[in-house]
Design a protein around this motif. Structure first.
Motif, PDB file in Angstrom:
ATOM      1  N   GLU A  50       0.827  -1.202   0.000  1.00 14.66           N
ATOM      2  CA  GLU A  50       0.000   0.000   0.000  1.00 14.66           C
ATOM      3  C   GLU A  50       0.864   1.255   0.000  1.00 14.66           C
ATOM      4  OE1 GLU A  50      -2.703  -0.162   3.231  1.00 14.66           O
ATOM      5  OE2 GLU A  50      -3.695  -1.997   2.550  1.00 14.66           O
ATOM      6  N   SER A  51       2.003   1.176   0.687  1.00 15.28           N
ATOM      7  CA  SER A  51       2.903   2.337   0.722  1.00 15.28           C
ATOM      8  C   SER A  51       3.466   2.621  -0.672  1.00 15.28           C
ATOM      9  CB  SER A  51       4.052   2.083   1.705  1.00 15.28           C
ATOM     10  OG  SER A  51       3.558   1.866   3.009  1.00 15.28           O
ATOM     11  N   LEU A  52       3.799   1.543  -1.401  1.00  8.20           N
ATOM     12  CA  LEU A  52       4.339   1.729  -2.746  1.00  8.20           C
ATOM     13  C   LEU A  52       3.277   2.279  -3.691  1.00  8.20           C
ATOM     14  CD1 LEU A  52       6.710   1.430  -4.656  1.00  8.20           C
ATOM     15  CD2 LEU A  52       6.051  -0.953  -5.051  1.00  8.20           C
ATOM     16  N   VAL A  53       2.041   1.798  -3.546  1.00  6.50           N
ATOM     17  CA  VAL A  53       0.951   2.315  -4.379  1.00  6.50           C
ATOM     18  C   VAL A  53       0.754   3.808  -4.134  1.00  6.50           C
ATOM     19  CG1 VAL A  53      -1.550   2.262  -4.735  1.00  6.50           C
ATOM     20  CG2 VAL A  53      -0.249   0.116  -4.630  1.00  6.50           C
ATOM     21  N   LEU A  54       0.762   4.200  -2.855  1.00  5.56           N
ATOM     22  CA  LEU A  54       0.582   5.608  -2.510  1.00  5.56           C
ATOM     23  C   LEU A  54       1.733   6.453  -3.078  1.00  5.56           C
ATOM     24  CD1 LEU A  54      -0.953   7.796  -0.999  1.00  5.56           C
ATOM     25  CD2 LEU A  54       0.377   7.218   1.041  1.00  5.56           C
ATOM     26  N   ALA A  55       2.970   5.950  -2.964  1.00  2.92           N
ATOM     27  CA  ALA A  55       4.124   6.693  -3.463  1.00  2.92           C
ATOM     28  C   ALA A  55       4.055   6.852  -4.982  1.00  2.92           C
ATOM     29  CB  ALA A  55       5.408   5.983  -3.059  1.00  2.92           C
ATOM     30  N   MET A  56       3.688   5.782  -5.687  1.00  5.46           N
ATOM     31  CA  MET A  56       3.595   5.868  -7.141  1.00  5.46           C
ATOM     32  C   MET A  56       2.443   6.773  -7.568  1.00  5.46           C
ATOM     33  SD  MET A  56       6.113   4.148  -8.245  1.00  5.46           S
ATOM     34  CE  MET A  56       5.688   4.136  -9.969  1.00  5.46           C
ATOM     35  N   THR A  57       1.374   6.792  -6.798  1.00  6.15           N
ATOM     36  CA  THR A  57       0.260   7.693  -7.098  1.00  6.15           C
ATOM     37  C   THR A  57       0.707   9.140  -7.003  1.00  6.15           C
ATOM     38  OG1 THR A  57      -1.303   6.065  -6.211  1.00  6.15           O
ATOM     39  CG2 THR A  57      -2.106   8.318  -6.500  1.00  6.15           C
ATOM     40  N   LEU A  58       1.498   9.447  -5.974  1.00  6.94           N
ATOM     41  CA  LEU A  58       2.019  10.801  -5.828  1.00  6.94           C
ATOM     42  C   LEU A  58       2.929  11.173  -7.010  1.00  6.94           C
ATOM     43  CD1 LEU A  58       2.428  13.384  -4.157  1.00  6.94           C
ATOM     44  CD2 LEU A  58       4.378  12.247  -3.064  1.00  6.94           C
ATOM     45  N   ALA A  59       3.782  10.250  -7.413  1.00  3.67           N
ATOM     46  CA  ALA A  59       4.668  10.528  -8.544  1.00  3.67           C
ATOM     47  C   ALA A  59       3.861  10.801  -9.811  1.00  3.67           C
ATOM     48  CB  ALA A  59       5.625   9.358  -8.749  1.00  3.67           C
ATOM     49  N   MET A  60       2.804  10.029 -10.045  1.00  2.00           N
ATOM     50  CA  MET A  60       1.950  10.248 -11.211  1.00  2.00           C
ATOM     51  C   MET A  60       1.284  11.612 -11.156  1.00  2.00           C
ATOM     52  SD  MET A  60       0.194   6.477 -11.428  1.00  2.00           S
ATOM     53  CE  MET A  60      -1.051   6.993 -12.586  1.00  2.00           C
ATOM     54  N   ALA A  61       0.879  12.024  -9.951  1.00  2.00           N
ATOM     55  CA  ALA A  61       0.199  13.310  -9.804  1.00  2.00           C
ATOM     56  C   ALA A  61       1.153  14.477  -9.978  1.00  2.00           C
ATOM     57  CB  ALA A  61      -0.478  13.387  -8.438  1.00  2.00           C
ATOM     58  N   ALA A  62       2.422  14.268  -9.637  1.00  2.23           N
ATOM     59  CA  ALA A  62       3.364  15.388  -9.576  1.00  2.23           C
ATOM     60  C   ALA A  62       4.085  15.658 -10.895  1.00  2.23           C
ATOM     61  CB  ALA A  62       4.404  15.125  -8.482  1.00  2.23           C
ATOM     62  N   ILE A  63       4.312  14.644 -11.716  1.00  2.00           N
ATOM     63  CA  ILE A  63       5.137  14.829 -12.915  1.00  2.00           C
ATOM     64  C   ILE A  63       4.331  15.511 -14.022  1.00  2.00           C
ATOM     65  CG2 ILE A  63       6.430  13.679 -14.737  1.00  2.00           C
ATOM     66  CD1 ILE A  63       7.116  11.503 -12.723  1.00  2.00           C
ATOM     67  N   PRO A  64       4.729  16.708 -14.451  1.00  2.00           N
ATOM     68  CA  PRO A  64       4.001  17.423 -15.516  1.00  2.00           C
ATOM     69  C   PRO A  64       4.484  17.010 -16.897  1.00  2.00           C
ATOM     70  CG  PRO A  64       5.701  18.833 -14.638  1.00  2.00           C
ATOM     71  CD  PRO A  64       5.821  17.520 -13.901  1.00  2.00           C
ATOM     72  N   GLU A  65       4.291  15.755 -17.244  1.00  2.00           N
ATOM     73  CA  GLU A  65       4.874  15.244 -18.485  1.00  2.00           C
ATOM     74  C   GLU A  65       4.140  15.723 -19.733  1.00  2.00           C
ATOM     75  OE1 GLU A  65       3.101  12.577 -20.111  1.00  2.00           O
ATOM     76  OE2 GLU A  65       1.472  12.586 -18.654  1.00  2.00           O
ATOM     77  N   GLU A  66       3.044  16.471 -19.540  1.00  2.00           N
ATOM     78  CA  GLU A  66       2.303  16.961 -20.712  1.00  2.00           C
ATOM     79  C   GLU A  66       2.984  18.163 -21.374  1.00  2.00           C
ATOM     80  OE1 GLU A  66      -0.296  15.425 -17.451  1.00  2.00           O
ATOM     81  OE2 GLU A  66       1.045  17.155 -17.610  1.00  2.00           O
ATOM     82  N   PHE A  67       3.837  18.889 -20.654  1.00  2.00           N
ATOM     83  CA  PHE A  67       4.397  20.137 -21.177  1.00  2.00           C
ATOM     84  C   PHE A  67       5.122  19.968 -22.509  1.00  2.00           C
ATOM     85  CE2 PHE A  67       3.518  21.472 -16.885  1.00  2.00           C
ATOM     86  CZ  PHE A  67       3.267  22.827 -16.976  1.00  2.00           C
ATOM     87  N   PRO A  68       6.092  19.043 -22.642  1.00  2.00           N
ATOM     88  CA  PRO A  68       6.797  18.932 -23.937  1.00  2.00           C
ATOM     89  C   PRO A  68       5.873  18.535 -25.080  1.00  2.00           C
ATOM     90  CG  PRO A  68       7.972  17.751 -22.197  1.00  2.00           C
ATOM     91  CD  PRO A  68       6.644  18.110 -21.645  1.00  2.00           C
ATOM     92  N   LEU A  69       4.915  17.646 -24.797  1.00  2.92           N
ATOM     93  CA  LEU A  69       3.990  17.208 -25.840  1.00  2.92           C
ATOM     94  C   LEU A  69       3.166  18.377 -26.349  1.00  2.92           C
ATOM     95  CD1 LEU A  69       2.560  14.908 -27.410  1.00  2.92           C
ATOM     96  CD2 LEU A  69       1.002  14.704 -25.466  1.00  2.92           C
ATOM     97  N   VAL A  70       2.621  19.157 -25.429  1.00  5.03           N
ATOM     98  CA  VAL A  70       1.799  20.301 -25.809  1.00  5.03           C
ATOM     99  C   VAL A  70       2.639  21.327 -26.572  1.00  5.03           C
ATOM    100  CG1 VAL A  70       0.523  22.271 -24.884  1.00  5.03           C
ATOM    101  CG2 VAL A  70       0.137  19.991 -23.953  1.00  5.03           C
ATOM    102  N   PHE A  71       3.847  21.566 -26.107  1.00  8.36           N
ATOM    103  CA  PHE A  71       4.728  22.553 -26.739  1.00  8.36           C
ATOM    104  C   PHE A  71       4.978  22.190 -28.202  1.00  8.36           C
ATOM    105  CE2 PHE A  71       8.857  24.432 -27.738  1.00  8.36           C
ATOM    106  CZ  PHE A  71       8.684  25.726 -27.280  1.00  8.36           C
ATOM    107  N   THR A  72       5.379  20.953 -28.444  1.00  8.41           N
ATOM    108  CA  THR A  72       5.671  20.522 -29.812  1.00  8.41           C
ATOM    109  C   THR A  72       4.428  20.538 -30.682  1.00  8.41           C
ATOM    110  OG1 THR A  72       7.471  19.124 -29.010  1.00  8.41           O
ATOM    111  CG2 THR A  72       6.630  18.651 -31.203  1.00  8.41           C
ATOM    112  N   LEU A  73       3.303  20.084 -30.129  1.00  9.03           N
ATOM    113  CA  LEU A  73       2.069  20.025 -30.905  1.00  9.03           C
ATOM    114  C   LEU A  73       1.621  21.418 -31.331  1.00  9.03           C
ATOM    115  CD1 LEU A  73      -0.345  18.373 -31.986  1.00  9.03           C
ATOM    116  CD2 LEU A  73      -1.473  18.806 -29.806  1.00  9.03           C
ATOM    117  N   TYR A  74       1.626  22.365 -30.417  1.00  9.20           N
ATOM    118  CA  TYR A  74       1.155  23.705 -30.742  1.00  9.20           C
ATOM    119  C   TYR A  74       2.019  24.332 -31.834  1.00  9.20           C
ATOM    120  CZ  TYR A  74      -2.346  24.245 -27.046  1.00  9.20           C
ATOM    121  OH  TYR A  74      -3.468  24.125 -26.271  1.00  9.20           O
TER     122      TYR A  74
END
Length: 809
Positions: free
Chosen positions: A256-280
């Motif tokens: 459960e601790s690992l699930v919670l930690a990975m959930t936080l990492a998913m919430a925190a990483i703004p991986e959409e920025f490069p994709l949006v930048f290139t697309l626009y």
């Protein structure tokens, strides 16, 4: 043997006057089928492999895969299957957006394929360089980057720049029988070469040397963006590791601790920025291409958004570039029909492509056999190219008995430097030229001399007889005044650079409404006489510049950039390359621009039209405004899911958001950030930065308010499941407020656009479905106990709008 032909922009209908018949079209097609196209490109399978690996390396996909494995080990097979299934839509959205971007770029790259002239079936044809085959006879012209290897069959005054191969920038003189290599550039003269090697067999692929479109060079902003994402990724991993330790020490359950930690990492990483930048940027480049403006590299779109000075040529850009010779005015006792007319034809290329020379031949056409008579019995033996200092060019023609004639045309003052005239005659001629230039006419001088010539330019061009003036008209393009006024309202300064007479430049400026201060209206010679610090002031304050030299254009760009200006510079010739390269955005003008200009510039206009330049700048501003809004939305979006994942466990409570809820949020954020804010109708204001401190704080403020709204909804839930469901639905509804607020704050335009209204309707429907539809409720674990609770969740829309109202007063 002297060459007696030139390179027309369209193939002549009759046989070409040359001893080189070339291949037949049938044979050329057979060789192309057997040997392949004249390109050097990456194999398709390798490009596909790279794209697939890039897709599979997506941080969100990796973390979903890890979480699915953890759930499987813990025995939660259903949750593991759901997370594995979520990989399809999340990576699928990324793939679709990448495909859309790649298709736009591929279409542009195909459009940008360079052309060249070859001899086939005894005629000149203009073909893409990719269609050249061994055995073709290639016409070499100034400014061309050679697309294949071969051997010269004829040459006249031909020099090449072989620096791309040897590193030596000294021009290399070439003669018949010499070899030429792909990637080298014709500096002066012309010739005919037989192609021997193409494609991968050539010294270097011409397309690899000439076409630099969409190269993998990243702009400073892209580098900074990737650095920020990398830093955020490392911080997210550190926080996730810390949360894992805290939760494991508190509960003793590693799964459960690992699930919670990975959930936080998913919430925190703004991986959409490069994709949006290139697309626009890709979509902006695609939109510009539909208007005849081709963007060779995506960072150029980014640079366009910051341009506040446009340095533009006059002829063919602000004017139509369609000249008419309205008067050929002989000087003194010279008559039009006779030496004047013959010298005028002989001063032009035998088969003209230049707009002024075409106008001369159009003027001569009604005069019967003027052109034929001027060429009869003469051979063009020396073709002296355009001299940038004196702004003139000349031809030496020779008869069979050795007698000859030199014919020169160009700027009046430049031509007079080579004529035997008195000081009084010179003043009289210049006064007449200035009077016509003040009427907005293009004025050239014509001179000639009969005798015997050695081929030494200085000697051949000495002691000429001034024959008269050539007066041309060139109408102003329609709607140029409107475009200039639009630029002025948007804070963009226009500087007109021209080789014309100062009086002509002034007349055109008055006609198009280009405001200028006469104190700072100087010619190239006047500027050259000033000290460097004074020249820099002139470049900054001046609007009109006449008779500028190529090195002065480069100096102008450097001076403006040193003062913090963002400069767009236009050009079409070899001599413009340095200024194009030094500018923030270099713009190659027209389909007939030299390969050197095209390869140096970041933007290629298919038409010499000033509106194409302004369209490009305003498109750059709009796309940067859209990116600013999208980035603000991403900051505001990640704030609540990060805080709601991190804070409750740190306070000793249960996790508020689970991995499936992060998946839901990712399915929302990708299409919204990538598509909603890309609005071509947004304002034209200059975007100084994508994310400044003030706008980032406003976005964070909106995210915090949405966090408080979601946490409030969590507190009113009857059970942990309904509480969590209300909070998640509140986040979905709250994205409506985020979209409206960021659209208004980021672009400075309207918040209610077709795209934002469509997004709002979709989010509303998604929230209601999560609350009431059985399947979504079970999948995303969002039960709601009453309609009253759903109504309260809907109030989350208002939370981000509080900051919006305050920030737009």
């Amino acid at each position: 043997m002297g060459l007696s032909y030139h390179f027309p922009t369209v193939a002549p209908r009759g046989p070409m006057p040359t001893p080189f018949p070339g291949l037949s079209s049938t044979e050329a097609a057979r060789r192309r089928a057997a040997l392949g196209p004249n390109v050097v490109s990456e194999p398709r399978w390798r490009a596909w492999t790279r794209d697939v690996l890039e897709l599979l390396s997506d941080p969100m996909g990796i973390m979903l895969l890890i979480l699915a494995v953890v759930y499987w080990v813990l025995g939660e097979r259903t949750d593991a299957g759901i997370l594995l299934g979520a990989l399809v839509p999340i990576l699928g959205v990324d793939a679709l957006l990448n495909i859309r971007s790649h298709r736009a770029l591929a279409a542009l790259k195909k459009t940008l394929s360079p052309l060249c002239h070859v001899i086939r079936d005894g005629r000149i044809h203009r073909v893409p360089t990719g269609e050249i085959v061994p055995g073709d006879f290639l016409l070499l012209e100034e400014g061309q980057t050679l697309p294949a290897d071969g051997r010269l069959r004829d040459a006249q005054g031909l020099t090449l720049n072989e620096a791309p191969l040897t590193g030596e920038s000294v021009p290399v003189e070439k003669h018949a029988g010499d070899a030429f290599l792909s990637g080298t550039t014709v500096l002066t003269g012309r010739g005919v070469g037989e192609v021997e090697k193409t494609g991968a067999q050539s010294q270097i692929g011409a397309l690899a040397a000439v076409l630099k479109e969409f190269e993998s060079v990243r702009s400073p902003l892209q580098i900074a963006l990737h650095r920020v994402i990398k830093t955020a990724f490392l911080i997210a991993l550190a926080l996730a590791a810390g949360l894992f330790v805290v939760e494991f020490l508190r509960t003793g359950r590693w799964g459960e601790s690992l699930v919670l930690a990975m959930t936080l990492a998913m919430a925190a990483i703004p991986e959409e920025f490069p994709l949006v930048f290139t697309l626009y940027l890709s979509l902006a480049a695609w939109r510009l291409a539909r208007r005849g403006v081709l963007v060779k590299s995506l960072p150029a779109v980014e640079a366009l958004g910051g341009v506040d000075v446009i340095c533009t040529d006059k002829t063919g850009t602000l004017t139509e570039g369609i000249f008419q010779l309205v008067e050929a005015r002989p000087w003194g006792t010279v008559r039009v029909d006779g030496p004047f007319e013959d010298a005028l034809i002989q001063a032009c290329e035998p088969a003209p492509t230049d707009a002024l020379e075409k106008a001369v031949f159009a003027w001569a056409a009604p005069r019967g056999t003027a052109a034929a008579r001027a060429h009869a019995g003469w051979t063009l033996t020396h073709d002296y190219p355009f001299e940038t200092a004196g702004k003139h060019m000349s031809h030496v023609w020779t008869r069979a008995d050795g007698s000859g004639r030199v014919a020169m045309k160009g700027a009046v003052e430049g031509v007079l430097e080579h004529c035997a005239v008195s000081a009084a005659e010179r003043r009289e001629i210049l006064a007449a030229a200035e009077a016509e230039a003040a009427r907005g006419r293009r004025v050239l001088g014509l001179a000639a001399r009969d005798g015997r010539f050695t081929g030494e330019r200085t000697a051949d061009e000495t002691g000429l007889v001034f024959l008269g003036l050539l007066l041309f008209t060139d109408p102003v393009r329609p709607r140029v005044m409107e475009a200039i006024a639009h630029c002025r309202r948007a804070g963009i300064e226009i500087k007109m650079l021209t080789g014309d007479h100062p009086a002509t430049a002034h007349a055109i400026a008055e006609e198009i409404g280009l405001e200028h201060d006469h104190e700072w209206f100087l010619t190239g010679d006047q500027i050259a006489a000033l000290p460097p610090e004074r020249r820099a002031v002139v470049y900054e304050k001046g609007t009109l510049f006449a008779r500028l030299r190529p090195e002065q254009k480069m100096e102008l760009v450097d001076a403006l950039r040193a003062r913090g200006r963002r400069v767009a510079m236009t050009g079409d010739g070899i001599n413009d390359a340095a200024a194009l390269k030094r500018a923030d955005v270099g713009v190659s003008m027209g389909k007939d621009a030299t390969d050197v200009a095209r390869s140096t510039a970041q933007i290629v206009l298919l038409r010499n039209d000033f509106r194409g330049i302004t369209d490009a700048v305003f498109e750059g501003r709009r796309v940067m405004a859209g990116l600013r809004a999208s980035f603000g939305y991403l900051i505001a979006f990640h704030t609540p899911i990060f805080l709601l994942t991190l804070v409750p466990p740190l306070l000793g409570g249960a996790a508020l958001l689970r991995p499936i809820h992060i998946v839901l949020m990712e399915l929302i954020v990708h299409p919204l950030s990538a598509l909603v804010f890309d609005d071509p109708t947004t304002g034209d204001r200059k975007t100084l930065s994508l994310v400044d401190r003030a706008s980032a704080l406003r976005s964070l403020g909106r995210g915090v308010l949405l966090t408080l709204a979601a946490f409030g909804l969590f507190l009113i839930g009857d059970t942990p499941a309904t509480a969590r469901g209300l909070a998640v639905i509140g986040l979905v509804f709250g994205n409506i407020g985020l979209v409206f607020a960021e659209m208004r704050g980021g672009t400075g335009g309207r918040a209610l656009t077709p795209k934002t209204l469509t997004a709002a309707a979709g989010l509303m429907g998604a929230g209601v479905a999560l609350a009431l539809a059985p399947a979504p409720r079970r999948l995303f674990q969002t039960p709601v106990d009453s309609g009253t609770s759903l109504a309260l969740a809907l109030l989350a829309v208002l939370a981000p709008l509080v900051v919006w109202k305050r920030s737009t007063r």
